[in-house]
Each structure stands twice: as structure tokens, then as C-alpha cells.
Design an enzyme around this catalytic site. Structure first.
Site, PDB file in Angstrom:
ATOM      1  CG  HIS A 463       0.991 -56.529   6.776  1.00  0.00           C
ATOM      2  ND1 HIS A 463       1.622 -55.332   7.024  1.00  0.00           N
ATOM      3  CD2 HIS A 463      -0.211 -56.446   7.396  1.00  0.00           C
ATOM      4  CE1 HIS A 463       0.832 -54.571   7.752  1.00  0.00           C
ATOM      5  NE2 HIS A 463      -0.281 -55.221   7.987  1.00  0.00           N
ATOM      6  CD  GLU A 475       5.154 -54.233   5.383  1.00  0.00           C
ATOM      7  OE1 GLU A 475       4.022 -54.125   5.913  1.00  0.00           O
ATOM      8  OE2 GLU A 475       6.131 -53.574   5.747  1.00  0.00           O
TER       9      GLU A 475
END
Ligand code: NAD
Length: 732
Positions: A463, A475
């Protein structure tokens, strides 16, 4: 083996070479500093030594103080950490002052031995403060070298004489970009700015010749000579007065008063400018002690230096998995995110296949890199050759066959599970069996998306945050079946593109969005309750958030908020807690106030999109109440909304490591960096007080502030996160 070695040559020049064994870069340790002093004493006492050159055996001079040492000194002080820290700093001043005075007679200023620095490359922090104490600084014309004092960027300030010397050398105004902003310069520019004295192809040779020819007068620092006047004027001089008043206002405007280091730096510079040099050093040491012993500085050093570095070096990488460096990445969807991911990948030298439904869309995605590179060239940060090389690495296409050799796929198509499933299947038909498939979804559960894959153990979430080229955090999200190789691949990739990773388990909104959404929602709830919007925004800034919640929702757009609210409500049904927030944002959306992109949101914007004041029309719908809450109440609501989510994420096993919780919060959504992150902040408050505050907030505003069981337990035991969950405690 030692960090410094001394060679005395027949021409009378002693060369002290800094070369920390087994390290790429020199960093200063306590032991090494006393070693330098011994060598200095030896050279000063030896009549055969006419001058001294301090240099490095590595391509760079030094990266600075080992910040782990700074953290350790206070801890070792036991009951008197401030005294231990102050003594440590003063000892450093004493050694550097010995270099600066170089054995000269204190009255006549005669008879000292010239000492010069020869820097082959980068010299930062104490790696520049040592040179500043010597009599002349020579640097090689190494365009990659960075010279300066970037301490402020990790929450401290130059406290080994750097502040006092630079202000006296250049004047407060000229020194301010280097001290207050941590600006660093390459050697040629550093010379032009007056940070160093000379650029020479062979700096050791040049320094050697200089020390052999230097006179008594050459080695007396201006501030030690009679009649010294501070460049730009001392604080009581009209020009100096203006500088300090301006700097104080500027620092406050930038920091909102929450960074102790910036204030302490200004105080050290101002107060130091009023007194003789040695007293100024003592003042600097006092302020530096205050900063080093301030919980904010140690928390910032821990998160932004020690733990960030550990995560970047693979602290949470699964053990025993061989190198998974990416050679060729396939990116699905060349929209805003895909285009950014293509750019950062190619910038790291990775081959990129950028695929979209239409060639036009794929080309547009590639053109984004061109735009960024043109901008970089215009700012002299890149060259046409580099641009061409980078663009050559990106193949824009609609053809899935082009993905054949990719060892990593990053999917960034529309946020629609059906479309994501279709592309996952289509990709798996062409790529090799080992290829790892990553999705950049921001809201859809990874384990659900992985169901479309025939190889769910090779399916993972990577992410990115927007804008991809600027945001430092990535992430990584593990689905239920994600295997170690996929995790290692994601981590190795993030390392290649030089960003900081955190690895979390799969849950609604993962970690960052899970915490930031309640922050925005709390701000919007307050609007509905009649809290003055200006108070909400200022309360956030005064506690160190980079953007108030209303500005943040304007930036990310109100319609995105509406979309997320609708999807969350559909998924949660009756348990959905945010209807009060929805009333406000749905109304804003109906009014066409979609945020910055519509030039209308909680704020007003001019025709060029520049943010003006808060929108006055908001008060017609949500009048400002006559009674306004205390500032601290608003701040606690805004911060607790975020940090309690971080605690719940830890409790539920979404967060696996507190270091990631703190580093991820600062880099991912700008959580009050002065605090070191949400868990560091809670450690400062202490669990017993936090639990009490939770109870009071819950009683006043509702169950979203209920104290998590974990915190309640820690309160009973008076525990801290960095004790209970310290990585070493885990290993024990
Ligand atoms: P976007 O609408 O800008 O881009 C999506 C692109 O995917 C478009 O170019 C579209 O043509 C392409 N596309 C759609 N279907 C496709 C298909 N079947 N095959 C190939 N290409 C296809 O969207 P975005 O903002 O770049 O977001 C993409 C993904 O990243 C979403 O999952 C989003 O949730 C996620 N994300 C977005 C942000 C953000 O701030 N925008 C941040 C993190 C993650």
C-alpha cells in the site's frame, strides 16, 4: 583496530585518519573521541610535529555522532541523567576547544600548531563540528558530498559547538538555513557559502601544505582575536535585533511551538551571542542537555533515526528467505497511483511494464514520469541523460504478454473487487510460477482479494501513499495465506525504491487509514457540535499535526469520504458508528463542496486553488456554540481518536511491532512527529493517566474513547509500551 590512527611524517605533519573498522561511514563513539584527544596531546607535545591534518580513510568524512550513544548517555546517568548528559557534552567541548586552541598561549595567542581538516566527502553533524573546530577546512570536489549540520531534522540541534561556531563564523542570519532547517551543501557551494574554506582535488595534500605554512595569525579564530565583531551584528545591534526577532517568529510559525529543539537552538544562539565564546559553549551545552533529556527528543531519535533505520535495514524481514530483489515489475493500472509507482521503481533502476486498458492511458501514466523528470531537470536535480535512461526502463502497454518476465506485479486498477479479480487471473495466466502479486488497494481486505489468485501464498498488499514519489512510507499487508517469500519480496522491493516499510496484518483499513480516518471524523463531529472550526484546526496544529482534520479532508476530497463512509456502513451494518459524521460530509457533498479539487470545501479557495480562510457558510448550517471547549480537550479528542486505534491495532495483532506503529504513523500520516509516534506519546502520558482520560472522554463523547483492555492492564501495572513490547523484551 581503532577508529582513529596517527601517522607522523618526516615533513613535520601528523595525519590523524578516521576510519571506523567494518563500517561504511564513520560515526563518532565516546571511546574514539578520547582517542582523538590522546593523539592530539601526543602531537602537541612532540616538537617534531609542526602541524596536524585530520582526514578520513573512507570515501566520506563522517556521518556524525552515533545517535545511539546520545540516547545511552542519559540512560546511564541513573538518577541524574541531566548531569551525565551535561558532563558528556562539556567534555566534548573541552576536546574540541583543545583542537581550536592547539596549544597556543592563551594570552598572546602564539605558539599553537595549525590543524586542518581534509574531507574526501560527506561531513555531517559532529562530522562537520570537528572540522569547524580546526583552523581550516579543505574538501574534495565531490559533487555527491553533503556538508552541514542536519541535527534539527531528528529533533536535536548541533550541540558540539556547531551552533556557537557557525553563528560566530557567519552571523545568525547567514547561519540560519544550516542550523534551523538542517540545510546541507555540496563542497563547491559550501565554500561559496562560507561553511568551508577550500575545495582541492587532493585535500590532504592541500591541507598538509597549509599547515606547514600557516602563521600564528592564521590559526587564531576570529572570536578568539581582539576586537571580534559578530557578522550581521550581535543581538543588541539593530540588524542583529531584527534577525533574532524575525527568526523567533519564523520558527514559531513553522513549528507551532511543539519542537523543543528549534526553540533551544534559537536560545543557545541568542544567549550565546551576548557572552564570550567559552561561556557561549556552556550555554549551548545547557540547552543541548535540556533537549537531549526532553522526552520528545529521545522519542524522535528512537523513531526517526534508530527504528526507522532498523526497519529500512530489514528488522522485520522473515528470516532465512534468500534475496528477493526485484528485476522487473509489472504495474497494472496507469492512473494516479500506478504512474507514481512506475516512476519510483524506474528511478531505482528496476525495469517497469506499465499496463492499462487503453494505450493512451498507459502512455499518460508514463508521461507522468516525464513531467516529474522535466521538473527535476529545471531544478538541476536531474539531467536529460538520466531522464532518457529512466524513461527507457518504462514500457507502456496494453498487452498482458509483456508481463511475462515480471517477478513482481503491483496492481493499482480501480478500487473494485470484480475488476481486481479479473486482472489477477489474467496476469497469472502469463507470468511465471514464482511471481509475487501485490495489490495497492486502500480499503479492500487482502485475504478476500487473494481468493482470485491460484497462489494466495504469493499474494500480498503493498500500500503506497499519495503522492507516491514524495511519501516515505509503504505499508505491506499480509493476507491470511501470505507466505514469507511474498513478505520478503515486498520488503526487498521497498528497500530498492528507498522507502520505509511497515508490515501489518490484514484488517479494515490496515493501519494508517484506520488511525487517520477517526482523526478526520473527530474534527467533523466537532463541527456538528458547534466547536469553532478555527479552534479545531489550530488545536491540531498546536499539538503538532501537519494538517488540521478539516484541511486534510479537503485535500483528500469530501466525495472520497462519502464513498468510504457508504462502503464501511454497508460492510458494518448496525455496528457502524459514524452516522453523525456522515450527516456533515453528505451535506457538504450535496452542496458541491467536494474539497480542494472543487475549489470549495471546509475552506475557501481562490481561482488558482490557493487556500483562503475557513468557509463562512459552514456556520449557517452548523452554528458555532457560545461555549467553546478548552483547547486541551479538543487536542485530546483529536489525538486520542488516533492513538486508541493504534493501540487496538496492536491489541488485535494488526500491528506486530510497536516500532512500526510509531514510525508508520509519523511517515504515513504525519502524526505529531515531536512525540515520536502514537505509542511513544502514550508512554509520555503514562498508562494510568491515559486510562483515566479515556474514561472521561468516553463518558463525555461516547464509546469510541473506551479504554482498550491492553491499556487498562498497562495502567494497572504502570507499564510503558517501550518496556512491555520492546523488541528485546520479545526476544527474551
Ligand atoms: P485511478 O482511477 O487514478 O487509476 C486507475 C487506473 O486503472 C486507470 O488508469 C484505469 O484505466 C486503470 N484500469 C482500470 N481497470 C483496468 C483493467 N481492467 N486493466 C488495466 N487497467 C485498468 O486510481 P488510483 O487513485 O490510481 O487508485 C488505484 C488503486 O490504488 C486503487 O485500488 C486505490 O484504492 C489505491 N490507492 C489509491 C490511493 C490514492 O490516494 N488515490 C492511495 C493508496 C491506494
Amino acid at each position: 583496530m581503532t577508529d582513529f590512527t596517527l601517522e607522523k611524517h618526516d615533513d613535520g605533519v601528523a595525519i590523524i585518519t578516521w576510519d571506523c573498522p567494518g563500517k561504511v561511514m564513520n560515526v563518532l563513539t565516546r571511546e574514539a573521541f578520547s582517542l582523538v584527544e590522546n593523539m592530539l596531546d601526543d602531537c602537541l607535545a612532540d616538537d617534531a610535529v609542526k602541524g596536524i591534518v585530520i582526514t578520513s580513510g573512507k570515501p566520506d568524512f563522517a556521518a556524525g555522532m552515533d545517535l545511539n550513544v546520545l540516547a545511552a548517555v542519559a540512560a546511564e546517568g541513573g538518577d541524574a541523567p541531566e548531569q551525565a548528559t551535561f558532563d558528556f557534552i562539556m567534555n566534548g567541548h573541552r576536546i574540541l576547544r583543545k583542537i581550536e586552541r592547539a596549544g597556543m598561549d592563551p594570552k598572546t595567542l602564539k605558539g599553537g600548531k595549525p590543524i586542518a581538516t581534509a574531507m574526501p566527502g560527506t561531513g555531517l553533524g559532529i562530522g562537520f563540528e570537528i572540522p569547524l573546530a580546526t583552523h581550516r577546512i579543505f574538501a574534495a570536489p565531490n559533487p555527491k558530498a553533503k556538508i552541514g549540520l542536519p541535527e534539527i531534522l531528528v529533533g536535536i540541534f548541533p550541540g558540539a559547538g556547531g551552533t556557537t561556531r557557525l553563528v560566530r563564523k557567519m552571523g545568525a542570519m547567514a547561519a540560519s538555513p544550516y542550523l534551523l532547517e538542517g540545510k546541507t551543501l555540496a563542497p563547491e557551494k559550501a565554500k561559496a557559502a562560507g561553511l568551508i574554506d577550500e575545495v582541492a582535488d587532493d585535500p590532504v595534500q592541500a591541507a598538509r601544505e597549509w599547515v606547514l605554512n600557516a602563521t600564528d595569525g592564521d590559526i587564531v579564530k576570529p572570536w578568539d582575536a581582539k576586537g571580534y565583531k559578530m557578522p550581521g551584528g550581535a543581538p543588541y545591534h539593530p540588524a542583529g535585533f531584527m534577525t533574532y526577532v524575525g527568526a523567533s517568529a519564523m520558527v514559531h510559525a513553522n513549528t507551532w511551538g511543539v519542537y523543543p529543539a528549534a526553540k533551544a537552538l534559537l536560545s543557545a544562539a541568542y544567549e550565546g551571542a551576548l557572552v564570550p565564546f567559552d561561556t557561549a559553549l556552556t550555554i549551548e551545552a545547557r540547552h543541548f542537555t535540556g533537549v537531549l533529556c526532553h522526552p520528545s527528543s529521545s522519542a524522535m531519535i528512537r523513531s526517526l533515526f534508530i527504528n526507522k533505520g532498523a526497519l529500512e535495514k530489514g528488522a522485520v524481514r522473515p528470516e532465512g528467505v534468500e534475496d528477493q530483489k526485484v528485476k522487473k515489475v509489472g504495474i497494472l493500472g496507469a492512473g494516479m497511483m500506478g504512474a507514481g509507482i512506475a516512476y519510483v521503481s524506474a528511478k531505482a533502476g528496476i525495469e517497469v511494464v506499465l499496463l492499462d486498458q487503453k494505450q493512451e492511458a498507459a502512455d499518460k501514466g508514463k508521461a507522468y514520469s516525464e513531467t516529474l523528470l522535466d521538473k527535476a531537470i529545471s531544478r538541476k536535480r536531474s539531467t536529460p541523460e538520466k531522464k532518457e535512461a529512466l524513461l527507457n526502463l518504462i514500457e507502456a502497454t496494453t498487452d498482458y504478454q509483456a508481463l511475462k518476465d515480471c517477478d513482481l506485479i503491483v496492481e493499482a486498477v480501480f478500487e473494485d473487487p470484480g475488476i481486481k479479480a479479473t486482472v489477477t487471473k489474467a496476469v497469472e495466466e502469463v507470468v511465471g510460477e514464482d511471481t509475487i502479486f501485490a495489490t495497492n488497494t486502500s480499503t479492500l481486505p487482502i485475504s478476500e482479494l487473494a481468493k482470485a489468485s491460484a497462489r494466495p501464498e504469493q499474494f500480498i498488499g503493498i500500500h503506497f501513499f499519495s503522492p507516491v514519489d514524495k511519501m516515505l512510507l509503504v505499508e505491506i499487508i499480509k493476507g491470511k495465506e501470505t507466505g514469507d517469500r511474498a513478505t520478503a519480496k515486498a520488503l526487498d522491493y521497498v528497500r530498492q525504491i528507498r522507502k520505509t516499510p511497515i508490515v501489518v496484518n490484514d484488517a479494515r483499513f490496515f493501519y494508517a487509514n484506520r488511525c487517520i480516518i477517526p482523526y478526520i471524523n473527530e474534527g467533523i463531529r466537532m463541527v456538528k457540535e458547534g466547536v469553532a472550526p478555527a479552534m479545531i484546526e489550530h488545536a491540531a496544529k498546536l499539538v503538532g499535526m501537519p494538517l488540521g482534520p478539516l484541511q486534510l479532508v479537503d485535500e483528500t476530497s469530501i466525495d472520497l469520504g462519502v464513498k468510504i463512509a457508504k462502503a464501511t456502513k454497508a460492510a458494518m451494518g448496525d455496528a457502524y458508528p459514524d452516522s453523525a459524521v456522515d450527516e456533515v460530509i453528505f451535506w457538504m457533498a450535496d452542496e458541491g463542496r467536494l474539497g480542494k479539487k472543487a475549489n470549495a470545501g471546509f475552506y475557501e479557495y481562490d481561482e488558482k486553488g490557493k487556500r483562503q480562510g475557513l468557509w463562512s457558510g459552514l456556520a449557517d448550517q452548523y452554528p458555532v456554540a457560545a461555549d467553546q471547549p478548552e483547547l486541551i480537550e479538543v487536542q485530546h479528542r483529536l489525538l486520542f481518536a488516533q492513538v486508541l486505534e493504534a493501540v487496538r491495532a496492536l491489541e488485535e495483532g494488526v500491528l506486530m511491532d510497536i516500532r512500526e506503529g510509531d514510525v508508520g504513523a509519523i511517515l504515513g500520516w504525519g502524526f505529531a512527529p515531536w512525540s515520536g509516534g502514537p505509542l511513544s506519546w502514550l508512554d509520555m502520558l503514562g498508562a494510568p493517566y491515559t486510562a483515566e482520560r479515556c474514561d472521561a472522554l468516553q463518558a463525555a463523547y461516547g464509546d469510541r474513547f473506551a479504554c482498550p483492555d491492553l491499556l487498562r492492564d498497562m495502567a494497572k501495572k504502570s507499564q510503558k509500551f517501550y518496556k512491555r513490547f520492546a523488541p528485546e523484551a520479545k526476544a527474551a
